[in-house]
Design an enzyme around this catalytic site. Structure first.
Site, PDB file in Angstrom:
ATOM      1  N   GLY A 168       4.797   1.830 -11.009  1.00  0.00           N
ATOM      2  CA  GLY A 168       3.916   2.995 -11.045  1.00  0.00           C
ATOM      3  C   GLY A 168       3.866   3.717 -12.380  1.00  0.00           C
ATOM      4  O   GLY A 168       3.344   4.821 -12.475  1.00  0.00           O
ATOM      5  N   TRP A 175       0.819  -1.224   0.000  1.00  0.00           N
ATOM      6  CA  TRP A 175       0.000   0.000   0.000  1.00  0.00           C
ATOM      7  C   TRP A 175       0.846   1.265   0.000  1.00  0.00           C
ATOM      8  O   TRP A 175       0.332   2.361  -0.168  1.00  0.00           O
ATOM      9  CB  TRP A 175      -0.937  -0.003   1.224  1.00  0.00           C
ATOM     10  CG  TRP A 175      -2.142  -0.880   1.057  1.00  0.00           C
ATOM     11  CD1 TRP A 175      -2.252  -1.989   0.258  1.00  0.00           C
ATOM     12  CD2 TRP A 175      -3.410  -0.722   1.696  1.00  0.00           C
ATOM     13  NE1 TRP A 175      -3.513  -2.532   0.363  1.00  0.00           N
ATOM     14  CE2 TRP A 175      -4.243  -1.775   1.248  1.00  0.00           C
ATOM     15  CE3 TRP A 175      -3.918   0.191   2.613  1.00  0.00           C
ATOM     16  CZ2 TRP A 175      -5.562  -1.921   1.677  1.00  0.00           C
ATOM     17  CZ3 TRP A 175      -5.237   0.052   3.045  1.00  0.00           C
ATOM     18  CH2 TRP A 175      -6.046  -0.992   2.576  1.00  0.00           C
ATOM     19  N   GLU A 206      11.368  -6.434  -9.324  1.00  0.00           N
ATOM     20  CA  GLU A 206      10.619  -5.240  -9.699  1.00  0.00           C
ATOM     21  C   GLU A 206      11.513  -4.300 -10.500  1.00  0.00           C
ATOM     22  O   GLU A 206      12.315  -3.559  -9.923  1.00  0.00           O
ATOM     23  CB  GLU A 206      10.127  -4.499  -8.446  1.00  0.00           C
ATOM     24  CG  GLU A 206       9.193  -5.306  -7.575  1.00  0.00           C
ATOM     25  CD  GLU A 206       8.302  -4.407  -6.737  1.00  0.00           C
ATOM     26  OE1 GLU A 206       7.079  -4.569  -6.844  1.00  0.00           O
ATOM     27  OE2 GLU A 206       8.814  -3.554  -6.001  1.00  0.00           O
ATOM     28  N   GLY A 218       1.477  -2.703  -6.250  1.00  0.00           N
ATOM     29  CA  GLY A 218       1.392  -1.404  -5.592  1.00  0.00           C
ATOM     30  C   GLY A 218       0.032  -0.777  -5.801  1.00  0.00           C
ATOM     31  O   GLY A 218      -0.943  -1.109  -5.128  1.00  0.00           O
ATOM     32  N   GLY A 219      -0.054   0.117  -6.791  1.00  0.00           N
ATOM     33  CA  GLY A 219      -1.265   0.902  -7.013  1.00  0.00           C
ATOM     34  C   GLY A 219      -2.543   0.082  -7.067  1.00  0.00           C
ATOM     35  O   GLY A 219      -3.565   0.469  -6.473  1.00  0.00           O
TER      36      GLY A 219
HETATM   37  P1  PGA Z   1       2.990  -0.609  -8.830  1.00  0.00           P
HETATM   38  O1  PGA Z   1       4.060  -0.761  -7.642  1.00  0.00           O
HETATM   39  O2  PGA Z   1       2.182  -1.879  -8.854  1.00  0.00           O
HETATM   40  O3  PGA Z   1       2.167   0.588  -8.448  1.00  0.00           O
HETATM   41  O4  PGA Z   1       3.765  -0.428 -10.092  1.00  0.00           O
HETATM   42  C1  PGA Z   1       4.683  -1.993  -7.397  1.00  0.00           C
HETATM   43  C2  PGA Z   1       5.618  -1.863  -6.219  1.00  0.00           C
HETATM   44  O5  PGA Z   1       6.233  -0.816  -6.053  1.00  0.00           O
HETATM   45  O6  PGA Z   1       5.725  -2.813  -5.428  1.00  0.00           O
END
Ligand code: PGA
Length: 251
Positions: free
Chosen positions: A174, A13, A168, A234-235
């Site tokens: 993001g 989050w 990642e 993330g998002g």
């Molecule tokens: P995202 O972030 O899904 O918003 O690209 C992933 C993360 O930073 O773990």
């Protein structure tokens, strides 16, 4: 290819969420249903919500994690939170070495390694993040960067139970951009090979998550790539419907 590894989907989050956000957790718990028997689902809210979320998730199949920890047990470290404190609050896992901490807090591989060891000391699963920048990928250094980060960020003594690696690519976080399936397969293959070389049979059981712009629309393709054992989201983890949409591709 059939994998013995149990899929894991973790939501990060980041610095989002207030007490009222517990409504999303409630929806995730309800929506996970019988799927939770087959896959591990982890929600990592900000530290302020860990204790509350852990209490709400108790008795469900949802695991609550945290986003960072300090390497020490306790002491004069204003503003920091130890792995033992997170465990005490009800966390069962902690993300360490996220690229946002590596860049905005200048965390080194050595510090990430110390944090992973702290997680284990406290009895938490360490979700260790690695990944290349756009410049490193363009220069053709992706595999070398990932191997160096693994060598220096991962402690000795990893097992399928105490370690999860999250690949990642920094440029995919993001941004809505994702690597091609072939690129993900290549890097996950490299990570798998290194885990096996370093930890033997235990390394073959360690889950490798893909993270970076995972959405319900692309999760089906990403999650079925060889050596992709789940996602760090993330998002799209902030809304229960989207997060469950990603969980559901493991149906
Ligand atoms: P995202 O972030 O899904 O918003 O690209 C992933 C993360 O930073 O773990």
């Amino acid at each position: 290819m059939v994998s013995a590894r149990r899929p894991l989907v973790a939501g990060n989050w980041k610095m989002n969420g207030l007490q009222r956000s517990a409504a999303e957790l409630t929806k995730i718990i309800a929506g996970a249903g019988e799927l939770a028997a087959r896959i591990d689902i982890v929600v990592c809210p900000p530290a302020t919500l860990v204790a509350d979320f852990a209490a709400r998730a108790r008795g469900s199949a949802i695991v609550i994690g945290a986003q960072d920890c300090h390497a020490e047990v306790s002491g004069a470290f204003t503003g920091d939170i130890s792995a033992e404190m997170l465990k005490d609050a009800g966390a069962q896992a902690v993300i360490v070495g996220h690229s946002e901490r590596r860049s905005t807090h200048q965390e080194t591989d050595a510090e990430v390694r110390a944090k992973a060891l702290a997680a284990w000391r406290a009895g938490l699963i360490a979700i260790v993040c690695i990944g290349e920048t756009r410049a490193e990928r363009t220069a053709g250094h992706t595999n070398a960067v990932v191997q160096t980060q693994m060598g220096e960020s991962l402690p000795d003594g990893a097992t399928a139970e105490n370690l999860v690696v999250a690949y990642e690519p920094v440029w995919a976080i993001g941004t809505g951009l994702t690597p091609t399936s072939a690129d993900v397969a290549e890097v996950h293959g490299v990570i798998r090979q290194r885990l096996g070389a370093r930890y033997g049979a235990a390394g073959h059981g360690v889950r490798i998550l893909y993270g970076g712009s995972v959405k319900p629309a692309n999760a089906g393709e990403l999650m079925h790539i060889n050596n992709v054992d789940g996602a760090l989201v993330g998002g799209a983890s902030l809304k229960a419907e989207e997060f469950l949409g990603i969980v559901n591709v493991h149906r």
